[in-house]
Scaffold this motif. Structure first.
Motif, PDB file in Angstrom:
ATOM      1  N   VAL A   1       0.850  -1.193   0.000  1.00 61.42           N
ATOM      2  CA  VAL A   1       0.000   0.000   0.000  1.00 61.42           C
ATOM      3  C   VAL A   1       0.884   1.241   0.000  1.00 61.42           C
ATOM      4  O   VAL A   1       1.717   1.430   0.878  1.00 61.42           O
ATOM      5  N   ILE A   2       0.684   2.085  -1.008  1.00 58.88           N
ATOM      6  CA  ILE A   2       1.401   3.355  -1.102  1.00 58.88           C
ATOM      7  C   ILE A   2       0.533   4.474  -0.521  1.00 58.88           C
ATOM      8  O   ILE A   2       0.997   5.279   0.273  1.00 58.88           O
ATOM      9  N   ASP A   3      -0.738   4.519  -0.948  1.00 58.13           N
ATOM     10  CA  ASP A   3      -1.690   5.516  -0.453  1.00 58.13           C
ATOM     11  C   ASP A   3      -3.031   4.821  -0.221  1.00 58.13           C
ATOM     12  O   ASP A   3      -3.711   4.440  -1.171  1.00 58.13           O
ATOM     13  N   LYS A   4      -3.394   4.638   1.046  1.00 60.26           N
ATOM     14  CA  LYS A   4      -4.605   3.893   1.399  1.00 60.26           C
ATOM     15  C   LYS A   4      -5.875   4.658   1.021  1.00 60.26           C
ATOM     16  O   LYS A   4      -6.850   4.069   0.592  1.00 60.26           O
ATOM     17  N   LYS A   5      -5.852   5.964   1.140  1.00 59.70           N
ATOM     18  CA  LYS A   5      -7.024   6.789   0.852  1.00 59.70           C
ATOM     19  C   LYS A   5      -7.365   6.788  -0.639  1.00 59.70           C
ATOM     20  O   LYS A   5      -8.532   6.748  -1.019  1.00 59.70           O
ATOM     21  N   ASN A   6      -6.359   6.822  -1.500  1.00 57.58           N
ATOM     22  CA  ASN A   6      -6.564   6.876  -2.950  1.00 57.58           C
ATOM     23  C   ASN A   6      -6.410   5.519  -3.630  1.00 57.58           C
ATOM     24  O   ASN A   6      -6.405   5.448  -4.855  1.00 57.58           O
ATOM     25  N   TYR A   7      -6.252   4.447  -2.839  1.00 54.29           N
ATOM     26  CA  TYR A   7      -6.131   3.078  -3.343  1.00 54.29           C
ATOM     27  C   TYR A   7      -4.972   2.922  -4.329  1.00 54.29           C
ATOM     28  O   TYR A   7      -5.134   2.349  -5.402  1.00 54.29           O
ATOM     29  N   ILE A   8      -3.806   3.385  -3.959  1.00 48.06           N
ATOM     30  CA  ILE A   8      -2.612   3.248  -4.794  1.00 48.06           C
ATOM     31  C   ILE A   8      -1.739   2.153  -4.199  1.00 48.06           C
ATOM     32  O   ILE A   8      -1.416   2.170  -3.012  1.00 48.06           O
ATOM     33  N   PHE A   9      -1.361   1.184  -5.062  1.00 43.07           N
ATOM     34  CA  PHE A   9      -0.586   0.026  -4.653  1.00 43.07           C
ATOM     35  C   PHE A   9       0.634  -0.134  -5.554  1.00 43.07           C
ATOM     36  O   PHE A   9       0.691   0.435  -6.639  1.00 43.07           O
ATOM     37  N   LYS A  10       1.569  -0.948  -5.088  1.00 40.28           N
ATOM     38  CA  LYS A  10       2.765  -1.240  -5.886  1.00 40.28           C
ATOM     39  C   LYS A  10       3.115  -2.706  -5.716  1.00 40.28           C
ATOM     40  O   LYS A  10       3.211  -3.208  -4.593  1.00 40.28           O
ATOM     41  N   ASN A  11       3.282  -3.413  -6.838  1.00 38.50           N
ATOM     42  CA  ASN A  11       3.777  -4.775  -6.787  1.00 38.50           C
ATOM     43  C   ASN A  11       4.715  -5.011  -7.968  1.00 38.50           C
ATOM     44  O   ASN A  11       4.863  -4.157  -8.840  1.00 38.50           O
ATOM     45  N   ARG A  12       5.365  -6.148  -7.999  1.00 41.08           N
ATOM     46  CA  ARG A  12       6.378  -6.421  -9.024  1.00 41.08           C
ATOM     47  C   ARG A  12       5.784  -6.597 -10.413  1.00 41.08           C
ATOM     48  O   ARG A  12       6.366  -6.177 -11.398  1.00 41.08           O
ATOM     49  N   LYS A  13       4.626  -7.220 -10.486  1.00 42.66           N
ATOM     50  CA  LYS A  13       4.029  -7.525 -11.789  1.00 42.66           C
ATOM     51  C   LYS A  13       3.437  -6.285 -12.461  1.00 42.66           C
ATOM     52  O   LYS A  13       3.690  -6.034 -13.633  1.00 42.66           O
ATOM     53  N   ARG A  14       2.662  -5.497 -11.720  1.00 43.01           N
ATOM     54  CA  ARG A  14       1.966  -4.341 -12.287  1.00 43.01           C
ATOM     55  C   ARG A  14       2.712  -3.027 -12.113  1.00 43.01           C
ATOM     56  O   ARG A  14       2.404  -2.040 -12.766  1.00 43.01           O
ATOM     57  N   GLY A  15       3.647  -3.000 -11.189  1.00 47.36           N
ATOM     58  CA  GLY A  15       4.332  -1.746 -10.883  1.00 47.36           C
ATOM     59  C   GLY A  15       3.442  -0.882  -9.997  1.00 47.36           C
ATOM     60  O   GLY A  15       2.694  -1.380  -9.171  1.00 47.36           O
ATOM     61  N   LEU A  16       3.488   0.417 -10.182  1.00 42.38           N
ATOM     62  CA  LEU A  16       2.677   1.348  -9.412  1.00 42.38           C
ATOM     63  C   LEU A  16       1.347   1.527 -10.140  1.00 42.38           C
ATOM     64  O   LEU A  16       1.322   1.866 -11.329  1.00 42.38           O
ATOM     65  N   PHE A  17       0.228   1.274  -9.439  1.00 44.86           N
ATOM     66  CA  PHE A  17      -1.077   1.383 -10.089  1.00 44.86           C
ATOM     67  C   PHE A  17      -2.136   1.773  -9.072  1.00 44.86           C
ATOM     68  O   PHE A  17      -1.924   1.704  -7.873  1.00 44.86           O
ATOM     69  N   ARG A  18      -3.272   2.203  -9.603  1.00 43.54           N
ATOM     70  CA  ARG A  18      -4.412   2.570  -8.767  1.00 43.54           C
ATOM     71  C   ARG A  18      -5.514   1.553  -8.983  1.00 43.54           C
ATOM     72  O   ARG A  18      -5.876   1.266 -10.116  1.00 43.54           O
ATOM     73  N   TYR A  19      -6.050   1.033  -7.891  1.00 36.78           N
ATOM     74  CA  TYR A  19      -7.131   0.053  -7.943  1.00 36.78           C
ATOM     75  C   TYR A  19      -8.454   0.775  -7.690  1.00 36.78           C
ATOM     76  O   TYR A  19      -8.572   1.547  -6.744  1.00 36.78           O
ATOM     77  N   PHE A  20      -9.437   0.549  -8.559  1.00 34.49           N
ATOM     78  CA  PHE A  20     -10.746   1.152  -8.402  1.00 34.49           C
ATOM     79  C   PHE A  20     -11.711   0.106  -7.866  1.00 34.49           C
ATOM     80  O   PHE A  20     -12.132  -0.774  -8.606  1.00 34.49           O
ATOM     81  N   PRO A  21     -12.037   0.172  -6.570  1.00 32.01           N
ATOM     82  CA  PRO A  21     -12.938  -0.827  -5.996  1.00 32.01           C
ATOM     83  C   PRO A  21     -14.340  -0.708  -6.583  1.00 32.01           C
ATOM     84  O   PRO A  21     -14.783   0.396  -6.892  1.00 32.01           O
ATOM     85  N   PRO A  22     -15.029  -1.846  -6.742  1.00 39.44           N
ATOM     86  CA  PRO A  22     -16.379  -1.801  -7.333  1.00 39.44           C
ATOM     87  C   PRO A  22     -17.401  -1.216  -6.386  1.00 39.44           C
ATOM     88  O   PRO A  22     -17.239  -1.100  -5.237  1.00 39.44           O
TER      89      PRO A  22
END
Length: 57
Positions: free
Chosen positions: A36-57
């Motif tokens: 978790v990079i930014d919990k409020k804005n749903y920004i995550f980082k992992n090896r496969k996707r890199g830095l990305f924003r997840y939009f919860p349904p």
């Protein structure tokens, strides 16, 4: 489907929990989102996707 967070060694990780029924039993499937990079804005980082924003349904 919902987001859940785990803390391991002082680092917060996020995952998506999906529930579905199989043979009359509730089964859960987890999708790892990464660190978790930014919990409020749903920004995550992992090896496969890199830095990305997840939009919860």
């Amino acid at each position: 489907m919902y987001l859940c967070y785990d803390r391991k060694n002082g680092v917060v990780y996020g995952k998506v929990c999906c529930s579905h029924w199989v043979d009359g039993k509730d089964r859960k499937t987890y999708i790892n989102l990464g660190r978790v990079i930014d919990k409020k804005n749903y920004i995550f980082k992992n090896r496969k996707r890199g830095l990305f924003r997840y939009f919860p349904p």
